[in-house]
Design a protein around this motif. Structure first.
Motif, PDB file in Angstrom:
ATOM      1  N   LEU A 227       0.831  -1.201   0.000  1.00 53.60           N
ATOM      2  CA  LEU A 227       0.000   0.000   0.000  1.00 53.60           C
ATOM      3  C   LEU A 227       0.865   1.249   0.000  1.00 53.60           C
ATOM      4  N   GLU A 228       1.875   1.271   0.852  1.00 54.54           N
ATOM      5  CA  GLU A 228       2.759   2.438   0.948  1.00 54.54           C
ATOM      6  C   GLU A 228       3.447   2.722  -0.388  1.00 54.54           C
ATOM      7  N   SER A 229       4.021   1.692  -1.004  1.00 52.33           N
ATOM      8  CA  SER A 229       4.730   1.904  -2.266  1.00 52.33           C
ATOM      9  C   SER A 229       3.777   2.288  -3.392  1.00 52.33           C
ATOM     10  N   THR A 230       2.572   1.714  -3.388  1.00 51.52           N
ATOM     11  CA  THR A 230       1.577   2.066  -4.413  1.00 51.52           C
ATOM     12  C   THR A 230       1.152   3.520  -4.281  1.00 51.52           C
ATOM     13  N   LEU A 231       0.881   3.963  -3.067  1.00 53.76           N
ATOM     14  CA  LEU A 231       0.461   5.352  -2.862  1.00 53.76           C
ATOM     15  C   LEU A 231       1.577   6.325  -3.226  1.00 53.76           C
ATOM     16  N   ILE A 232       2.804   6.020  -2.844  1.00 53.52           N
ATOM     17  CA  ILE A 232       3.920   6.908  -3.189  1.00 53.52           C
ATOM     18  C   ILE A 232       4.036   7.049  -4.707  1.00 53.52           C
ATOM     19  N   ARG A 233       3.885   5.938  -5.412  1.00 54.71           N
ATOM     20  CA  ARG A 233       3.940   5.996  -6.886  1.00 54.71           C
ATOM     21  C   ARG A 233       2.795   6.836  -7.437  1.00 54.71           C
TER      22      ARG A 233
ATOM     23  N   PHE B 259       1.153   9.217  -5.943  1.00 58.76           N
ATOM     24  CA  PHE B 259       1.335  10.620  -5.578  1.00 58.76           C
ATOM     25  C   PHE B 259       2.392  11.302  -6.439  1.00 58.76           C
ATOM     26  N   GLU B 260       3.339  10.528  -6.930  1.00 62.98           N
ATOM     27  CA  GLU B 260       4.351  11.089  -7.829  1.00 62.98           C
ATOM     28  C   GLU B 260       3.768  11.366  -9.214  1.00 62.98           C
ATOM     29  N   GLU B 261       2.703  10.650  -9.553  1.00 62.04           N
ATOM     30  CA  GLU B 261       2.100  10.780 -10.882  1.00 62.04           C
ATOM     31  C   GLU B 261       1.004  11.832 -10.946  1.00 62.04           C
TER      32      GLU B 261
ATOM     33  N   ARG C 237      -0.907  14.043   4.084  1.00 61.74           N
ATOM     34  CA  ARG C 237      -0.858  15.505   3.977  1.00 61.74           C
ATOM     35  C   ARG C 237       0.481  15.982   3.423  1.00 61.74           C
ATOM     36  N   GLU C 238       1.548  15.323   3.838  1.00 61.51           N
ATOM     37  CA  GLU C 238       2.874  15.702   3.342  1.00 61.51           C
ATOM     38  C   GLU C 238       2.984  15.462   1.836  1.00 61.51           C
ATOM     39  N   LYS C 239       2.482  14.317   1.380  1.00 60.00           N
ATOM     40  CA  LYS C 239       2.612  13.954  -0.029  1.00 60.00           C
ATOM     41  C   LYS C 239       1.591  14.661  -0.921  1.00 60.00           C
ATOM     42  N   GLN C 240       0.431  14.992  -0.359  1.00 61.02           N
ATOM     43  CA  GLN C 240      -0.642  15.618  -1.145  1.00 61.02           C
ATOM     44  C   GLN C 240      -1.226  16.805  -0.367  1.00 61.02           C
ATOM     45  N   PRO C 241      -0.461  17.895  -0.260  1.00 58.64           N
ATOM     46  CA  PRO C 241      -0.899  19.020   0.586  1.00 58.64           C
ATOM     47  C   PRO C 241      -2.185  19.689   0.106  1.00 58.64           C
ATOM     48  N   GLN C 242      -2.516  19.565  -1.178  1.00 56.94           N
ATOM     49  CA  GLN C 242      -3.690  20.219  -1.737  1.00 56.94           C
ATOM     50  C   GLN C 242      -4.972  19.404  -1.544  1.00 56.94           C
ATOM     51  N   ALA C 243      -4.853  18.131  -1.169  1.00 53.74           N
ATOM     52  CA  ALA C 243      -6.004  17.225  -1.161  1.00 53.74           C
ATOM     53  C   ALA C 243      -6.900  17.429   0.055  1.00 53.74           C
ATOM     54  N   ILE C 244      -8.176  17.166  -0.141  1.00 49.07           N
ATOM     55  CA  ILE C 244      -9.125  17.056   0.974  1.00 49.07           C
ATOM     56  C   ILE C 244      -8.986  15.633   1.499  1.00 49.07           C
TER      57      ILE C 244
END
Length: 256
Positions: free
Chosen positions: A71-77, A79-81, A169-176
């Protein structure tokens, strides 16, 4: 809107045929996903093999994971995209993962070898030796594809998983961001207090707090706690889904 939803429950491998998991079915996540899809939003849906999920359709991207590390690696990928408008983290994530496993006999043998020390050893030295042994045992690789069952006890060493919600929040600061918290047999006051703590600690916009004892096939009491202190109640999965959808849509419009 681009919506990211996690749902279902992660599993942590013991060996190639056994794992530790939880009872999450993903039903609530499925209904939340369907609520957003029905309004024309695009949903990226991260789930597990055993969980239910929305029917395949053009606006739905389905991704399957197994472990918390997956899950962690999938989300990081992801969030990079892309930057997501909202993240709904309803997945039941395992708090611990398996570090290694030992039969009772193996553990006793390894512990005994390390503790063959002079009887004059002080209590503090013995405690330190035990801690060292536990650390060494925990770091021993579990290489067996299937652990033999010819032992009366199987000792599992578990280590704490990273908190996935803490990185959103760190990876996606703009997201709700909507977090979830499940407790068991607590008062509404405790449910609110714990939910607010999760919200503040992880910088969420909303937290859906619920109590396992108030979840049945037809009923699912949920309390949506907003960062501004607003509280809204729902009593079924469908009501929870619509409550989350409406609040996210309203906040998204106001943020534009």
């Amino acid at each position: 809107m681009d919506i990211l939803i996690t749902a279902g429950g992660t599993s942590e491998k013991i060996d190639n045929v056994r794992s530790i998991t939880n009872h999450s079915t993903g039903r609530l996540g499925k209904i939340i996903g369907e609520a957003f899809l029905a309004q024309g939003h695009h949903v990226t849906y991260v789930t597990t093999a055993q969980a239910v999920r929305p029917n395949e359709q053009q606006a739905l991207t389905l991704l399957e994971i197994e472990t918390t590390k997956d899950l962690e690696s999938t989300l990081i990928r992801l969030f990079e995209e892309k930057n997501y408008d909202a993240i709904i983290h309803s997945m039941a994530v395992s708090d611990f993962t398996t570090e290694t496993a030992f039969s009772e006999e193996q553990f006793i043998q390894q512990l005994a070898e390390k503790l063959m020390i002079d009887s004059s050893t002080s209590m503090s030295d013995l405690e330190q030796t035990l801690k060292t042994v536990m650390n060494e045992v925990g770091q021993t690789s579990q290489n067996q594809k299937k652990i033999p069952s010819n032992t009366d006890r199987l000792l599992l060493f578990l280590k704490k998983n990273p908190k996935i919600i803490a990185m959103l929040r760190e990876k996606q600061p703009q997201a709700i961001i909507v977090g979830f918290k499940l407790l068991v047999a607590v008062s509404e006051e405790e449910l609110i207090t714990v939910g607010q703590g999760i919200l503040e600690k992880n910088h969420c916009d909303f937290v859906l707090a619920n109590d396992l004892t108030k979840i049945t096939q037809d009923q699912h009491d949920g309390l949506l706690i907003a960062a501004d202190g607003n509280l809204q109640k729902a009593h079924t999965k469908a009501e929870i889904a619509q409550l989350i959808r409406k609040n996210i849509e309203e906040k998204w419009r106001n943020n534009r």
